[in-house]
Design an enzyme around this catalytic site. Structure first.
Site, short mmCIF file in Angstrom:
data_model
loop_
_atom_site.label_atom_id
_atom_site.label_comp_id
_atom_site.label_asym_id
_atom_site.label_seq_id
_atom_site.Cartn_x
_atom_site.Cartn_y
_atom_site.Cartn_z
N HIS A 143 -1.17 4.58 8.26
CA HIS A 143 -0.44 4.13 7.07
C HIS A 143 1.04 4.47 7.20
O HIS A 143 1.39 5.58 7.57
CB HIS A 143 -1.02 4.81 5.82
CG HIS A 143 -2.46 4.51 5.60
ND1 HIS A 143 -2.88 3.35 4.99
CD2 HIS A 143 -3.58 5.20 5.93
CE1 HIS A 143 -4.22 3.35 4.93
NE2 HIS A 143 -4.67 4.46 5.50
N GLU A 190 0.82 -1.22 0.00
CA GLU A 190 0.00 0.00 0.00
C GLU A 190 0.86 1.27 0.00
O GLU A 190 1.95 1.29 0.55
CB GLU A 190 -0.97 -0.02 1.19
CG GLU A 190 -0.30 0.19 2.55
CD GLU A 190 -0.81 1.44 3.24
OE1 GLU A 190 -1.16 2.42 2.56
OE2 GLU A 190 -0.85 1.43 4.49
#
Lengths: 557, 557
Positions: free
Chosen positions: B371, B196
């Site tokens: 993240h 990601e």
């Protein structure tokens, strides 16, 4: 307003609890002097609206008192409303040379330049308007030729800062804030200060423009192919830095975008920008040149979809292409709300293979704010040491933080007024109070015309935009009060699948309603329309969870 | 798709060049395993659209091959499309306990829980689907119970990271990334990594959750009155930190907002959250308690206008008031695009007299991203040392930066594939190539229903939203082809001033057009409608600079 002799009042028609459409008023005895007249761009909720300007109904009602408009600098949020204002109130406009240059462009577009009275001032000018002696001081901002204003009245002195930051090493030394004059003004005594609050949330001092100049130059040095830099056209210091970097790296410079061409033209003509002879080239010459020998300065740093940079990023700028290895610099941070449009362009530029230099705020080194951070604001408050303080030019949280800053440098608790547009601060015997207000609002510009759109229309647009519309056309016999043929149903912006079944049901419901009402002898048009709307709205909502606008159209034959 | 034995293909139906609606596919021989099925929220240009989900037409066409849906974690952009997917393709869904808890809530709402096959897995599960051996590894993110996935195939191993960061001191040690297992996977050999890219633009390591815990506790300690904290309901670590801070400061805790109540309920039931007995109170009890003895945990940190925090900020939450001296904490950064809605709420809270703790990203200390930043991403790449790399979960510039990171830690140039949704990467004899694509798009949910809205309808809505609509109703005699009465003009969402003159002219133009066409014997309806539209559009534009939708309605009698 007050008709008392020697009464002093301050209010805003725009700029408080918002960013944009700045317009402030100082009223002494029976004279009103306005400061700035800006516009503001609508957010997404104002569907179809092009521009918002201050509502000047109060000034029109009191037009005999309004003596002048003084403009602190040439940004849109300070001058964008001027043409609309002058069409209603033709008073003299006072501004510096560069600011007047930009105002003139606007008045020309609106075809009212000839009948307007424009008066050039500079930081050493002195005006006498009614009972007020008005003088000025130079401030640094992100556009040339900016002023702060001092209103000397027998009731006390009022200072309006304009937009400012302190930069001890600006690109152009002419633009340095006149700290000595500010100190003198403070020493003489300031009863009330109005100071801008844009960056009241940000700690520290604003970084210097020098930092940007160094980064721009380094990027130009490093680039092997074309350099494309986008910034606000009015940021002439930034433009000068680009010109300097182009000169150092032996590049020609092309200007793309209408406002870039126009504003740079004004700046060169008035001597605010120095461009070496022969440096500027036409856009169509770019492709003929060696990529390492050319730079482009363009509009669109905010992601505006029709501006030069957006068109370049999608390959839609005729005659100019961005190619792999080109360098694209965003030399302006995104204004809140524009982030998504900007990143879309950044993505497209990377897809084209460009090296893109971007980033929020000053993180990329290619931008510094034109508005003072907390320490700048404290320095202004310290220099002016006002008794009373009104933080202006900002949303509530900025005004709130600005108050805390003021109190931290000695403004007494209770002496700061956080007010709304329309709230009036009255000063009598050097005591300030806010007890009354005048009626103000927003004036919407839609399609070039003023004030054609009210809340009602906006509500309709919202409904249409989300759920569309269904029209049902009924032809009814005048004699018998019954339908002559099947109702006809037309939809726009509603759903596209399975509409035939919905349509059948809508027609059935409509017919049923008409017949029922006829039987009850209640076949007046209004009753009928209302009933049809109600039954169809219910049916549609149950079956689609949508609420389209329902418009029954009845035709009596 | 390929029908070759041992052919290995990878593609995405969502998540590439966008943030949201993640859905990836691994196809080996004749088996397709899907990873995640998320939704995405529309931007302002998609008028009236509620939700966007992946277009699964390709899967429906190849339904015999689709074996399973594996879900990495329970965020909306990974599970929000599942109900719509299962209605078309009822395959087993594999997910961890917490993720399944959230999926079940969704399926219940859509009334398809009973017919769905949900299989609980954990980080040590092993699945065999077709020719693929599938195993998992634990990753840290901003929601409990997250997985990365390993697909072992005879053609090579594929790893999908899920969403992740490395946090060596997470709030809950159970949530720590299993670095040892990752190292083993890397040692065994990874042919292709999908990782990601959300924070690929941000330098450094993601700060630890520990930092937030300390700040939350300090704010609770300092607060003399009520504390209101808003965060994502699914961020159970953050919720646990709030519970801990409430316990330390001896406060009761109320939950406001539907998703907060629901998700916290699931987390407590499944043992992911520990709340002391008697700590939770009902909202209506808040006002009865001493302000220093109560805290509120609520939804709305993104400025959602109907969520609890927005309603609190305008005094519209029944029974709960924010009062001067209360502390309001935004424990979540604004997602790009939400900034303006958030600052509007911050302003309103300051107006109420609250002490508001807010700020972009982690600047307030009350939020860290879920993240991984650049160093986290490099660590993952280093652990997995893949031959090929596909950056996923991000817009183009993020994918682009992620490629640079991969190359910086040793992925060979040319071995990274930046692809679009629908692009297929085929692997044969351990050589990866991208040469073909399948057709994909967006599926819009509007009013609870799937796929009712196409580009056409959206274009209509856009026009209606900006300029409104003008309908002209004409009653024409069938026998003579001429107008029976004056045309009737109705407008919605157009301008409100001076419409009477426009209306007269519109009617005149319409009548003129009808008569002209009659004289020329061209009075077919379509020709007539077209001509009327054209002449009215021109007239309206010249006089108002607006382009409303023009709808002529002809009735023949």
């Amino acid at each position: 307003m007050s008709t008392k002799e020697n009464a002093l009042s301050i209010f805003a028609l725009g700029g408080l609890n918002e960013i944009g459409k700045n317009m402030y008023a100082i009223e002494y005895s029976n004279d009103i002097v306005m400061i700035d007249c800006g516009n503001k761009f609508p957010d997404e909720s104002l569907l179809g609206i092009d521009l918002i300007i201050p509502d000047i109904a109060y000034l029109v009602e009191n037009k005999d008192k309004v003596r002048a408009l003084i403009v602190t600098h040439g940004h849109e949020d300070h001058i964008g409303g001027i043409p609309f204002f002058l069409k209603k109130l033709n008073v003299p406009v006072y501004a510096t040379r560069f600011t007047l240059g930009l105002i003139e462009m606007k008045l020309k577009e609106h075809k009212i330049l000839r009948e307007s009275e424009l008066v050039e001032i500079h930081s050493n000018s002195n005006l006498k308007i009614g009972g007020m002696d008005i003088s000025f001081f130079k401030v640094t901002h992100s556009i040339p030729d900016c002023l702060g204003i001092v209103f000397q009245t027998p009731a006390g002195n009022i200072v309006h800062t304009g937009d400012f930051k302190f930069d001890l090493t600006p690109e152009n030394n002419e633009e340095r804030s006149d700290i000595h004059k500010m100190a003198e003004i403070g020493k003489e005594g300031v009863l009330l200060l109005l100071s801008e609050s844009t960056n009241a949330e940000r700690p520290g001092f604003t970084p210097s423009e020098q930092m940007v100049g160094e980064h721009v130059e380094a990027a130009f040095m490093k680039a092997k192919r074309k350099v494309i830099l986008s910034t606000f056209a009015s940021n002439i210091s930034r433009v000068q830095q680009v010109v300097n970097a182009a000169q150092k790296t032996n590049r020609k410079l092309a200007l793309l975008g209408r406002s870039m061409v126009n504003v740079v033209g004004v700046a060169m003509e008035l001597g605010f920008l120095t461009v070496p002879d022969g440096m500027l080239i036409d856009p169509h010459e770019i492709n003929e040149m060696e990529p390492g020998k050319v730079a482009i300065l363009c509009t669109g740093s905010q992601g505006e979809p029709m501006a030069a940079l957006a068109r370049l990023s999608t390959g839609n700028f005729r005659g100019v292409d961005i190619l792999p290895g080109d360098t694209v610099i965003f030399a302006a941070g995104p204004i809140p709300g524009n982030e998504r449009n900007v990143t879309k362009i950044v993505d497209n530029l990377f897809v084209l293979g460009a090296n893109v230099i971007y980033g929020p705020g000053s993180t990329s080194g290619m931008h510094v704010s034109g508005h003072g951070y907390q320490e700048d604001l404290k320095l202004m408050l310290t220099l002016m040491k006002p008794k009373y303080f009104i933080p202006i030019h900002g949303e509530f949280r900025m005004l709130h933080h600005h108050r805390l800053l003021a109190e931290s440098v000695g403004v007494e608790q209770g002496n700061t007024f956080i007010i709304n547009n329309g709230d009036v601060v009255d000063i009598e015997h050097t005591i300030a109070r806010q007890t009354r207000k005048i009626s103000v609002g927003n004036t919407y510009i839609d399609g070039g015309d003023v004030g054609n759109v009210g809340e009602f229309i906006l509500r309709d647009r919202k409904q249409l935009s989300e759920d569309g519309m269904i029209m049902i056309v009924l032809t009814i016999s005048k004699a018998e009060g019954k339908l002559i043929s099947e109702p006809d149903t037309i939809s726009r912006g509603f759903l596209d699948k399975d509409f035939s079944e919905l349509r059948r049901e809508v027609n059935r419901l409509t017919t049923e309603t008409v017949n029922e009402l006829r039987d009850e002898n209640r076949n007046q048009w209004n009753v009928m329309k209302k009933q049809i709307k109600k039954s169809i709205r219910q049916y549609i909502y149950t079956h689609t969870k949508k609420k389209p606008m329902i418009v029954p159209i009845l035709i009596e034959i």
